[in-house]
Scaffold this motif. Sequence first.
Motif, PDB file in Angstrom:
ATOM      1  N   PHE A   1       0.628  -1.240   0.158  1.00 55.03           N
ATOM      2  CA  PHE A   1      -0.096   0.135   0.000  1.00 55.03           C
ATOM      3  C   PHE A   1       0.877   1.243   0.063  1.00 55.03           C
ATOM      4  O   PHE A   1       0.362   2.259  -0.186  1.00 55.03           O
ATOM      5  CB  PHE A   1      -0.880  -0.108   1.170  1.00 55.03           C
ATOM      6  CG  PHE A   1      -0.211   0.093   2.634  1.00 55.03           C
ATOM      7  CD1 PHE A   1      -0.085   1.208   3.140  1.00 55.03           C
ATOM      8  CD2 PHE A   1       0.091  -1.038   3.166  1.00 55.03           C
ATOM      9  CE1 PHE A   1       0.561   1.299   4.299  1.00 55.03           C
ATOM     10  CE2 PHE A   1       0.714  -0.989   4.380  1.00 55.03           C
ATOM     11  CZ  PHE A   1       0.798   0.142   5.230  1.00 55.03           C
TER      12      PHE A   1
ATOM     13  N   ILE B   1       2.426   4.111  -3.763  1.00 58.96           N
ATOM     14  CA  ILE B   1       2.404   5.555  -4.352  1.00 58.96           C
ATOM     15  C   ILE B   1       3.132   6.318  -3.744  1.00 58.96           C
ATOM     16  O   ILE B   1       4.118   7.192  -4.449  1.00 58.96           O
ATOM     17  CB  ILE B   1       0.890   5.901  -4.183  1.00 58.96           C
ATOM     18  CG1 ILE B   1      -0.124   5.043  -4.888  1.00 58.96           C
ATOM     19  CG2 ILE B   1       0.726   7.273  -4.708  1.00 58.96           C
ATOM     20  CD1 ILE B   1      -1.664   5.307  -4.425  1.00 58.96           C
TER      21      ILE B   1
ATOM     22  N   LEU C   1       5.515   8.319 -13.533  1.00 58.70           N
ATOM     23  CA  LEU C   1       4.781   7.423 -12.522  1.00 58.70           C
ATOM     24  C   LEU C   1       4.186   6.477 -13.146  1.00 58.70           C
ATOM     25  O   LEU C   1       3.718   5.353 -12.627  1.00 58.70           O
ATOM     26  CB  LEU C   1       3.920   8.433 -11.680  1.00 58.70           C
ATOM     27  CG  LEU C   1       3.216   7.867 -10.447  1.00 58.70           C
ATOM     28  CD1 LEU C   1       4.280   7.232  -9.530  1.00 58.70           C
ATOM     29  CD2 LEU C   1       2.393   8.908  -9.564  1.00 58.70           C
ATOM     30  N   GLY C   2       3.353   6.835 -14.260  1.00 61.06           N
ATOM     31  CA  GLY C   2       2.332   6.007 -15.049  1.00 61.06           C
ATOM     32  C   GLY C   2       3.212   4.391 -15.153  1.00 61.06           C
ATOM     33  O   GLY C   2       2.812   3.718 -15.270  1.00 61.06           O
TER      34      GLY C   2
ATOM     35  N   LEU D   1       3.877   2.469 -12.229  1.00 61.00           N
ATOM     36  CA  LEU D   1       2.481   1.885 -11.675  1.00 61.00           C
ATOM     37  C   LEU D   1       1.949   0.860 -12.833  1.00 61.00           C
ATOM     38  O   LEU D   1       1.656  -0.161 -12.325  1.00 61.00           O
ATOM     39  CB  LEU D   1       1.467   2.984 -11.478  1.00 61.00           C
ATOM     40  CG  LEU D   1       1.597   3.962 -10.454  1.00 61.00           C
ATOM     41  CD1 LEU D   1       0.620   5.213 -10.828  1.00 61.00           C
ATOM     42  CD2 LEU D   1       1.550   3.335  -9.236  1.00 61.00           C
ATOM     43  N   LEU D   2       2.291   1.116 -14.099  1.00 60.33           N
ATOM     44  CA  LEU D   2       1.628   0.007 -15.048  1.00 60.33           C
ATOM     45  C   LEU D   2       2.637  -1.100 -15.190  1.00 60.33           C
ATOM     46  O   LEU D   2       1.857  -2.242 -15.106  1.00 60.33           O
ATOM     47  CB  LEU D   2       1.802   0.689 -16.401  1.00 60.33           C
ATOM     48  CG  LEU D   2       0.679   1.778 -16.876  1.00 60.33           C
ATOM     49  CD1 LEU D   2       0.695   2.326 -18.205  1.00 60.33           C
ATOM     50  CD2 LEU D   2      -0.597   0.751 -16.909  1.00 60.33           C
TER      51      LEU D   2
ATOM     52  N   LEU E   1       1.175  -3.284 -12.289  1.00 61.51           N
ATOM     53  CA  LEU E   1      -0.183  -3.678 -12.752  1.00 61.51           C
ATOM     54  C   LEU E   1      -0.048  -4.974 -13.823  1.00 61.51           C
ATOM     55  O   LEU E   1      -0.717  -5.764 -13.762  1.00 61.51           O
ATOM     56  CB  LEU E   1      -0.831  -2.617 -13.255  1.00 61.51           C
ATOM     57  CG  LEU E   1      -2.433  -2.272 -13.142  1.00 61.51           C
ATOM     58  CD1 LEU E   1      -2.460  -2.205 -11.776  1.00 61.51           C
ATOM     59  CD2 LEU E   1      -3.056  -1.167 -13.874  1.00 61.51           C
TER      60      LEU E   1
END
Lengths: 190, 198
Positions: free
Chosen positions: A70, A73, A116-117, A120-121, A124
Amino acid sequence: MELLVIFISALLINNFVLHYFLGICPFIGVSNRLDSAFSMGLAVTFVMTIAATVSWLIYYLLLVPYHLEFLEIVSFILVIASLVQVVEMFIKKVSPPLYQALGIYLPLITTNCAILGVALLTVLKKYNFIETLIFALGAGLGFTLAIVIMAGIREELEFADVPETLKGAGITLITAGILALAFMGFSGLV
Amino acid sequence: MKLWKEFIKGWWKENPVFVMVLGMCPTLAVTNSVKNAIGMIGAVAFVLVGSSFIVSVIRKMVPNQVRIATFIVVIATFVTMADRYLAAYYPDLSKALGPYVPLIVVNCIILGRQEAFASKNGVVASVLDALGMSMGFGIALMLMSSVREILGSGTWLGMRVLGSWYIPWQVMILPAGAFFVLGFLIWGFNSINKAFKG
């Protein structure tokens, strides 16, 4: 083969700007001149590749073993912000000409959502280390491609008779829409 | 009276999307349906109001050199809260929004308001400013997503608006449609403003 598919899809099919809408701020802000757009693209590709691999290491070597997913981010954004600072100092010391070229764009990159994308991807999509590296490189080059094409079009647009109220963001977005339509043609590639 | 002004300026005069052209990623990415847009508006409003409140409370304690880093950490904390909440209570919505909820961290509207307003003003004014900006962002997203969902699928919030004769205009829910709709909305917005000024 798998790696090539990841690279091509990040570069063309799922282009970061025209498909994921990441990095729109510099795409609109810095795309009015060809040379600055190119420098911005290179700076983004550079930071993006390092940031994605470092955040991958942090996620899988630090956060997952201690069940702290968690904190993803918070830790990613801190990594990116400090990384940009380190890269800036490093380039300044090692290659002053490169620093001259990229200088003013480096701090801006911290708030570029594309960086950041990517981080995160990759989490994911559960990529492994090598795939993350290739994905980030493809995404960065895709961003460079989009912003350079856009800058080329905008240099021509300056001589076009655009209505007063459509100038600036309006016409840029509509042009980007047409560009996105053109990029949809790549979707049959893989 | 002055507080009221801080509240309403975000609706039109300083609308974060149409006038300042900030926070483009979510505006373009999640407006393919009204439902996604509402989820995004809620998350952004929560983060913006929460972090404006905290930043205006601690503004005198934060040294100037590290203020951006401090703001980012405050914002990231609120984003994590919003992200976990959506994942726990609205798993479908959380899945549809994908990486765009965590990406609120780098939404320039939020950092922009902390830097330009909350770090210089009192708590009440900052919270009102954040509420007003959230509403301006909400107005823009609702407009965008309504146009895109009605034209792209013939529905609004899942309800049929256009009859079965309507052939959905597929491009509108694809990425290209997002750019077109926002471009035309900004054009319209500027034209209206110009007409009233002139």
